[in-house]
Design a protein around this motif. Structure first.
Motif, PDB file in Angstrom:
ATOM      1  N   GLU A  97       0.824  -1.198   0.000  1.00  0.00           N
ATOM      2  CA  GLU A  97       0.000   0.000   0.000  1.00  0.00           C
ATOM      3  C   GLU A  97       0.860   1.250   0.000  1.00  0.00           C
ATOM      4  O   GLU A  97       1.975   1.239   0.527  1.00  0.00           O
ATOM      5  CB  GLU A  97      -0.917   0.039   1.236  1.00  0.00           C
ATOM      6  CG  GLU A  97      -2.016  -1.004   1.237  1.00  0.00           C
ATOM      7  CD  GLU A  97      -2.938  -0.840   2.422  1.00  0.00           C
ATOM      8  OE1 GLU A  97      -2.567  -0.092   3.364  1.00  0.00           O
ATOM      9  OE2 GLU A  97      -4.021  -1.440   2.422  1.00  0.00           O
ATOM     10  N   THR A  98       0.348   2.296  -0.599  1.00  0.00           N
ATOM     11  CA  THR A  98       0.951   3.614  -0.496  1.00  0.00           C
ATOM     12  C   THR A  98      -0.187   4.617  -0.507  1.00  0.00           C
ATOM     13  O   THR A  98      -1.320   4.271  -0.814  1.00  0.00           O
ATOM     14  CB  THR A  98       1.947   3.875  -1.644  1.00  0.00           C
ATOM     15  OG1 THR A  98       2.671   5.088  -1.396  1.00  0.00           O
ATOM     16  CG2 THR A  98       1.230   3.989  -2.977  1.00  0.00           C
ATOM     17  N   LEU A 207       3.843   2.810  -7.593  1.00  0.00           N
ATOM     18  CA  LEU A 207       3.445   1.953  -6.488  1.00  0.00           C
ATOM     19  C   LEU A 207       4.542   0.936  -6.283  1.00  0.00           C
ATOM     20  O   LEU A 207       4.995   0.303  -7.228  1.00  0.00           O
ATOM     21  CB  LEU A 207       2.134   1.249  -6.821  1.00  0.00           C
ATOM     22  CG  LEU A 207       1.533   0.419  -5.701  1.00  0.00           C
ATOM     23  CD1 LEU A 207       0.928   1.357  -4.662  1.00  0.00           C
ATOM     24  CD2 LEU A 207       0.473  -0.517  -6.234  1.00  0.00           C
ATOM     25  N   PRO A 208       5.048   0.744  -5.062  1.00  0.00           N
ATOM     26  CA  PRO A 208       6.176  -0.155  -4.859  1.00  0.00           C
ATOM     27  C   PRO A 208       5.804  -1.592  -5.155  1.00  0.00           C
ATOM     28  O   PRO A 208       4.704  -2.042  -4.893  1.00  0.00           O
ATOM     29  CB  PRO A 208       6.513   0.026  -3.369  1.00  0.00           C
ATOM     30  CG  PRO A 208       5.259   0.540  -2.764  1.00  0.00           C
ATOM     31  CD  PRO A 208       4.588   1.357  -3.823  1.00  0.00           C
ATOM     32  N   ALA A 209       6.774  -2.316  -5.728  1.00  0.00           N
ATOM     33  CA  ALA A 209       6.609  -3.749  -5.911  1.00  0.00           C
ATOM     34  C   ALA A 209       6.697  -4.418  -4.546  1.00  0.00           C
ATOM     35  O   ALA A 209       7.078  -3.794  -3.558  1.00  0.00           O
ATOM     36  CB  ALA A 209       7.693  -4.268  -6.843  1.00  0.00           C
ATOM     37  N   ARG A 337       9.540   3.586  -1.926  1.00  0.00           N
ATOM     38  CA  ARG A 337       8.611   3.174  -0.890  1.00  0.00           C
ATOM     39  C   ARG A 337       8.584   4.207   0.231  1.00  0.00           C
ATOM     40  O   ARG A 337       9.562   4.897   0.480  1.00  0.00           O
ATOM     41  CB  ARG A 337       8.985   1.804  -0.324  1.00  0.00           C
ATOM     42  CG  ARG A 337       8.986   0.689  -1.350  1.00  0.00           C
ATOM     43  CD  ARG A 337       9.224  -0.647  -0.657  1.00  0.00           C
ATOM     44  NE  ARG A 337       9.217  -1.735  -1.619  1.00  0.00           N
ATOM     45  CZ  ARG A 337      10.303  -2.238  -2.186  1.00  0.00           C
ATOM     46  NH1 ARG A 337      11.485  -1.763  -1.877  1.00  0.00           N
ATOM     47  NH2 ARG A 337      10.205  -3.216  -3.050  1.00  0.00           N
ATOM     48  N   LYS A 338       7.470   4.253   0.949  1.00  0.00           N
ATOM     49  CA  LYS A 338       7.330   5.174   2.077  1.00  0.00           C
ATOM     50  C   LYS A 338       7.793   4.452   3.337  1.00  0.00           C
ATOM     51  O   LYS A 338       6.986   3.953   4.125  1.00  0.00           O
ATOM     52  CB  LYS A 338       5.877   5.642   2.183  1.00  0.00           C
ATOM     53  CG  LYS A 338       5.426   6.444   0.976  1.00  0.00           C
ATOM     54  CD  LYS A 338       3.932   6.654   0.949  1.00  0.00           C
ATOM     55  CE  LYS A 338       3.503   7.677   1.967  1.00  0.00           C
ATOM     56  NZ  LYS A 338       2.078   8.036   1.836  1.00  0.00           N
ATOM     57  N   GLU A 362       7.629   1.417   8.338  1.00  0.00           N
ATOM     58  CA  GLU A 362       6.817   1.699   7.165  1.00  0.00           C
ATOM     59  C   GLU A 362       5.739   2.718   7.500  1.00  0.00           C
ATOM     60  O   GLU A 362       5.048   2.594   8.513  1.00  0.00           O
ATOM     61  CB  GLU A 362       6.138   0.419   6.657  1.00  0.00           C
ATOM     62  CG  GLU A 362       7.094  -0.616   6.098  1.00  0.00           C
ATOM     63  CD  GLU A 362       6.360  -1.827   5.558  1.00  0.00           C
ATOM     64  OE1 GLU A 362       5.136  -1.934   5.795  1.00  0.00           O
ATOM     65  OE2 GLU A 362       7.000  -2.677   4.916  1.00  0.00           O
ATOM     66  N   GLN A 363       5.597   3.709   6.641  1.00  0.00           N
ATOM     67  CA  GLN A 363       4.537   4.707   6.796  1.00  0.00           C
ATOM     68  C   GLN A 363       3.251   4.142   6.195  1.00  0.00           C
ATOM     69  O   GLN A 363       3.221   3.750   5.025  1.00  0.00           O
ATOM     70  CB  GLN A 363       4.935   6.001   6.096  1.00  0.00           C
ATOM     71  CG  GLN A 363       3.923   7.123   6.230  1.00  0.00           C
ATOM     72  CD  GLN A 363       4.357   8.375   5.486  1.00  0.00           C
ATOM     73  OE1 GLN A 363       5.539   8.586   5.235  1.00  0.00           O
ATOM     74  NE2 GLN A 363       3.393   9.201   5.110  1.00  0.00           N
ATOM     75  N   VAL A 364       2.174   4.117   6.972  1.00  0.00           N
ATOM     76  CA  VAL A 364       0.932   3.484   6.528  1.00  0.00           C
ATOM     77  C   VAL A 364      -0.233   4.476   6.464  1.00  0.00           C
ATOM     78  O   VAL A 364      -1.391   4.059   6.386  1.00  0.00           O
ATOM     79  CB  VAL A 364       0.567   2.294   7.447  1.00  0.00           C
ATOM     80  CG1 VAL A 364       1.571   1.181   7.298  1.00  0.00           C
ATOM     81  CG2 VAL A 364       0.450   2.720   8.909  1.00  0.00           C
TER      82      VAL A 364
END
Length: 524
Positions: A97-98, A207-209, A337-338, A362-364
């Motif tokens: 998710e991002t 969007l990150p893999a 990625r965040k 990880e930033q969610v």
């Protein structure tokens, strides 16, 4: 994709998916939490390919505030209101998710004498580029509303503005679903499904893999202060830290010491270049220490990149003087990625078992930097609060040198939490860091400032873990018993920011390729 530039929306493709979603929300108003309806309309493409831009078009956000909100506005003698909205939208694919921020503005609207008030904002939104095939789902999250108020004769009310935070109703599971766009494999680039090769770095708007296999921590992210037994004993100098009679945390080197492995050159820190920077975009490096109270030690927070999109400052007149307030959006950034870079932590688990783990934060959800400066010339004082929903993920672990299979989904069951000074305005689980600044004209400013950086401190509770273990072995209780708990002090250092989006960035702020010039060092 977070903090991508707000480019003009392209024309909608012939095959488009029209979205008109009316979602239940709860808004934190001066009179208390009130139910509200948020209607979101947009047009998405029916399908896309890997590497193809997905740009929602014709986006509107309509907030129907209840009668109680109108009563709050009329109590302030507001006759007209201008609204700005910032809607957090989560894009999820293949378990990753991002989040982007959809911003909108509204035309001035009259405040009715009674009844509900509907405010419709429009604006262009960031594009999304999927890096892998699979369904890409968009979900509406929290909504921030800024209201500029004026009286019948056009003068500002007191206060002149009102900030309202709305969150999806707790009965609405997983937030408000908006649309799902199937993403097909793109042209082959040497990898299955058309994905970029490992040497290609994903752009910030991608969007990150899925997360790669656990990798060693990058150079410079090791612990420092190694005693005779080879295990770190660093302690942040804050609440809960054990101290010697001289006042220094037990086992910690002098404050002037730089921990071994602390990055000091450009090659040892992650890239911090925002390819979609605007004139209001800042980039910066952060680092610091975080105590793990249960393990009687602390760990270095690795040098990490953060993007900051500055909000418009506002002026509020209060009994103690004039306040200049500003709320900015922020996002961690590491290889698209965040999150922070992976980093290693080594402790004596239960007091005797040497345990080393590779972790990431990880930033969610949306991260914000809110500053409030009291301007009483010649003295200016400021408070800044950073709010960030961060999940701690364990990539791998070794106990006494033996690999412990933690599986691919080992993480805290919810974000790290801090005591929140304004829980009504800022509900939910998130980390809170606080910084103070002061300036007496004509002397230079001291303490924390958004642009010059400085120290931010806070206290965090590490939640229980979930998803840890493989092959039928459940390791959740082991990690929870070893790490989880309250009272973990954090001291974060932010470096000087770089105005990356300016045509000619200042040479004392930015490198030639528009990265932050200053690499901060962690402080206890």
């Amino acid at each position: 994709m977070a903090l991508a530039p707000l480019l003009p929306a392209a024309a909608v493709a012939v095959e488009s998916l029209k979205v008109d979603a009316a979602l239940p929300y709860v808004c934190a108003l001066p009179s208390g939490p009130q139910p509200a309806t948020v209607r979101i309309t947009a047009a998405f493409p029916e399908r896309a390919s890997v590497g193809e831009e997905i740009r929602p078009a014709d986006v509107t956000t309509t907030v129907e505030l209840p009668a109680a909100a109108v009563a709050d506005l009329t109590a302030l003698k507001a006759a007209e209101v201008r609204a700005e909205t910032a809607l957090g939208v989560v894009a999820g694919q293949n378990g990753q998710e991002t989040q982007a921020v959809w911003r909108g503005t509204a035309q001035p609207a009259g405040v009715p004498a009674e009844g509900p008030l509907a405010l419709t904002t429009t604006g262009d939104v960031p594009v999304v580029t999927a890096g892998a095939p699979g369904d890409l789902a968009f979900t509406a999250g929290s909504l921030d509303i800024g209201l500029a108020l004026s009286t019948a004769d056009g003068t500002p009310t007191g206060p002149a503005s009102l900030s309202v935070t709305c969150t999806p109703d707790k009965d609405a599971e997983e937030g408000g679903p908006l649309a799902t766009v199937p993403v097909a494999p793109g042209p082959s680039t040497g990898e299955p499904g058309g994905s970029p090769s490992p040497s290609d770095s994903a752009p910030p708007s991608s969007l990150p893999a899925p997360l790669p296999a656990p990798a060693p921590a990058p150079s410079g992210s090791r612990d420092g202060g190694t005693p005779a037994n080879g295990l770190p004993r660093n302690e942040a100098t804050g609440p809960g830290a054990e101290r010697t009679p001289g006042g220094k945390p037990a086992g910690a080197p002098e404050a002037a010491d730089t921990p071994p492995g602390t990055p000091t050159d450009r090659d040892s820190v992650p890239t911090c270049r925002n390819e979609q920077a605007t004139p209001t975009t800042l980039t910066s490096y952060i680092t610091g220490y975080s105590n793990v109270r249960k393990l009687n030690g602390a760990n270095v927070i690795p040098v990490s990149c953060v993007f900051i999109e500055q909000g418009q400052p506002g002026i509020e007149f209060r009994p103690d003087g004039m306040h200049v307030v500003q709320k900015s959006d922020a996002s961690l950034f590491y290889e698209g990625r965040k999150q922070t870079p992976p980093f290693k932590a080594t402790f004596l688990t239960f007091g005797f078992a040497p345990t080393t783990a590779t972790l990431v934060l990880e930033q969610v959800g949306p991260m914000s930097v809110e500053s409030d400066m009291l301007a009483n010339y010649p003295v200016y004082t400021s408070d800044a609060y950073v709010r960030a929903p961060l999940v701690l993920r364990v990539l791998d672990a070794r106990v006494n040198g033996t690999l412990l299979d933690v599986g691919p989904s080992c993480r805290t069951e919810k974000p790290l939490t801090s005591p929140e000074p304004d829980p009504v305005k800022y509900p939910g689980d998130h980390l809170v860091l606080h910084g103070e600044g002061r300036q007496v004209i004509p002397d230079p400013a001291t303490g924390y400032q958004l642009t010059s950086g400085g120290a931010l401190t806070g206290e965090v509770t590490i939640p229980a873990f979930k998803g840890c273990g493989a092959g039928g072995e459940n390791l959740d209780r082991l990690f929870t018993a070893s790490i989880s708990g309250p009272g973990n002090y954090i001291k974060q250092i932010q470096g000087q920011t770089c105005s990356a989006g300016l045509e000619d960035p200042p040479a004392d702020q930015c490198t030639e390729d528009r990265q932050p010039l200053v690499i901060p060092k962690p402080e206890r």
